[in-house]
Design a protein around this motif. Structure first.
Motif, PDB file in Angstrom:
ATOM      1  N   ALA A  50      -5.240 110.513  17.427  1.00 12.16           N
ATOM      2  CA  ALA A  50      -6.431 110.888  17.227  1.00 12.16           C
ATOM      3  C   ALA A  50      -7.603 109.594  17.188  1.00 12.16           C
ATOM      4  O   ALA A  50      -7.138 108.466  16.896  1.00 12.16           O
ATOM      5  N   PRO A  51      -8.699 109.651  17.824  1.00 12.32           N
ATOM      6  CA  PRO A  51      -9.679 108.602  18.055  1.00 12.32           C
ATOM      7  C   PRO A  51     -10.049 107.920  16.545  1.00 12.32           C
ATOM      8  O   PRO A  51      -9.932 106.748  16.415  1.00 12.32           O
ATOM      9  N   SER A  52     -10.180 108.741  15.806  1.00  9.37           N
ATOM     10  CA  SER A  52     -10.389 108.329  14.358  1.00  9.37           C
ATOM     11  C   SER A  52      -9.199 107.439  13.519  1.00  9.37           C
ATOM     12  O   SER A  52      -9.416 106.846  12.610  1.00  9.37           O
ATOM     13  N   TYR A  53      -8.173 107.325  14.286  1.00  6.02           N
ATOM     14  CA  TYR A  53      -7.151 106.533  13.719  1.00  6.02           C
ATOM     15  C   TYR A  53      -6.674 105.338  14.480  1.00  6.02           C
ATOM     16  O   TYR A  53      -6.037 104.684  14.458  1.00  6.02           O
ATOM     17  N   ARG A  54      -7.327 105.226  15.411  1.00  2.32           N
ATOM     18  CA  ARG A  54      -7.193 104.054  16.361  1.00  2.32           C
ATOM     19  C   ARG A  54      -7.524 102.522  15.741  1.00  2.32           C
ATOM     20  O   ARG A  54      -7.062 101.808  16.247  1.00  2.32           O
ATOM     21  N   TRP A  55      -8.250 102.536  14.774  1.00  4.01           N
ATOM     22  CA  TRP A  55      -8.788 101.321  14.267  1.00  4.01           C
ATOM     23  C   TRP A  55      -9.338 101.877  12.762  1.00  4.01           C
ATOM     24  O   TRP A  55     -10.097 102.634  12.787  1.00  4.01           O
ATOM     25  N   PRO A  56      -9.000 101.191  11.870  1.00  5.42           N
ATOM     26  CA  PRO A  56      -8.102 100.091  11.741  1.00  5.42           C
ATOM     27  C   PRO A  56      -6.723 100.387  11.732  1.00  5.42           C
ATOM     28  O   PRO A  56      -6.310 101.436  11.435  1.00  5.42           O
ATOM     29  N   PRO A  57      -5.900  99.502  12.096  1.00  4.59           N
ATOM     30  CA  PRO A  57      -4.221  99.824  12.387  1.00  4.59           C
ATOM     31  C   PRO A  57      -3.795 100.257  11.175  1.00  4.59           C
ATOM     32  O   PRO A  57      -2.668 101.435  11.142  1.00  4.59           O
TER      33      PRO A  57
END
Length: 414
Positions: A50-57
């Motif tokens: 999901a886009p909201s979990y791409r950063w921070p790792p």
């Protein structure tokens, strides 16, 4: 009690292992235990972050009373045998420091969920370093399935991996699995009976109201109120033998009173879309919100549970419990003598895998016999109530936890 759960798949993933790992952790937290989870960011069943979990790792978050520590992993766009191994290895490597950090928290119980088995050694190490009870829960014999389905190949490689698996299983204090046949498999792999637990997947029966059917779902799909709906809902993965559904729909295209609904997401979705193109009796739905699962499943008149030939005796599909709870009959494709055949034969019809003609005949038979559908549906609901009710399953497994000791009653052993 302090409980640490290590599961690559975790809430808020709506299906599969993530769903059950999250529900178990939340159930334990609601009963006063301190629960932490080391997990990957949500990616399943779409196989993309999901886009909201791409950063921070790396991140830490709260969910339903559970303290979740996220560690990154590589998610392949088109998973195959080698890519799946690298995918799981990436989480094992990236979660290693996060999991070891939990040693300073001092958990009393460490539960590792497999898949991913490659993460189990770190979970075992963490348990040993802090003197916790080490528990491995197997949702899927990933090694056996991978070689059976040709995702991994080579006799030497198979012997090597199975030997490593056997050594790992022996080192856990408790090893559990979700079906009787999978428990038998653990015995075959040399795990002592005293350390094995039968821990089935469960269902919240209150979500399912068999007496009601969703007119809204039918209206949105353009399905007549009196049509017979044949439903598959769940992960669209390679182990399900899903290409049988459009094949059967094509054989029954002349039956305007029968409508096939395929609901879900996963790697097989593009192939199913292509195979279903031009078939007027097939409807495809995206994965539905979890809170509407009961409504969706109760829309069906018949549930389909196709399985690939290589996986049917190694896994008991988690979606089966929801199908049974909906009070609808199930048609499954599996071999005689498997546990799936034993369950479904009590409340549905079993046909051989890869036999589209037999599957079409079974669908036609139930579509034409309302009384039989109702009776099989009643048996399905009763079976789910007796065997898969959520609080009963989790209460039986975790109710005896006291202080720093984990005591599992003897009658839990299959």
């Amino acid at each position: 009690m302090k409980i640490l759960v290590c599961s690559a798949n975790f809430a808020p993933e709506p299906t599969g292992i993530g769903k059950y790992s999250g529900e178990m952790a939340a159930w334990l937290a609601a009963r006063g235990h301190e629960v932490r989870a080391v997990a990957a960011p949500p990616y399943y069943p779409q196989w993309r972050l999901a886009p909201s979990y791409r950063w921070p790792p790396y991140r830490r978050e709260q969910w339903n009373g559970v303290d979740i520590w996220r560690a990154p992993l590589w998610v392949p766009a088109s998973p195959n045998g080698v890519k799946r191994v690298l995918h799981l290895l990436s989480f094992a490597v990236m979660s290693f420091p996060v999991l070891l950090r939990q040693v300073f928290w001092g958990p009393d119980l460490v539960i590792a969920i497999a898949p991913a088995l490659v993460c189990a050694p770190t979970a075992l190490l963490a348990a040993r370093l802090c003197g916790a009870h080490a528990w491995l829960h197997i949702q899927d014999f990933e090694v056996d399935v991978a070689f059976r389905m040709g995702l991994l190949k080579g006799n030497l490689l198979q012997r090597l991996i199975l030997r490593m698996e056997r050594g790992l299983l022996h080192r856990f204090d408790t090893v559990s699995s979700i079906s009787g046949r999978m428990v038998e498999r653990l015995l075959q792999k040399g795990v002592s009976q005293g350390g094995i637990r039968y821990f089935p997947n469960w269902v919240d029966m209150s979500q399912f109201k068999p007496a009601s059917a969703s007119a809204e779902y039918r209206s949105r799909l353009g399905i007549a109120p009196d049509a017979v709906v044949v439903l598959f809902s769940g992960t669209l993965g390679g182990k399900q033998g899903l290409m049988a559904i459009p094949a059967v729909a094509k054989l029954l295209a002349a039956r305007s009173d029968i409508v096939f609904v395929i609901c879900g997401d996963g790697m097989m979705k593009p192939a199913l879309e292509i195979a279903s193109a031009g078939l007027p009796n097939v409807r495809l739905l995206p994965l539905q919100p979890f809170e509407r699962l009961g409504e969706l499943l109760c829309m069906a008149d018949i549930h389909l549970l196709p399985q690939s030939l290589g996986a049917a005796d190694l896994v008991l599909p988690s979606k089966l419990s929801g199908m049974l709870a909906s009070g609808r009959p199930v048609i499954a494709t599996c071999r005689a003598g498997t546990e799936l055949e034993t369950v479904v034969s009590q409340c549905g019809i079993v046909v051989p895998p890869q036999d589209s003609a037999a599957l079409a005949l079974a669908v036609s038979r139930l579509a034409d016999d309302v009384a039989t559908r109702q009776e099989l549906g009643r048996r399905a609901r009763s079976f789910a109530e007796a065997n898969y009710e959520r609080d009963a399953v989790l209460g039986k497994m975790f109710g005896p936890i006291e202080g720093n000791e984990v005591r599992v009653p003897d009658d839990v052993i299959a």
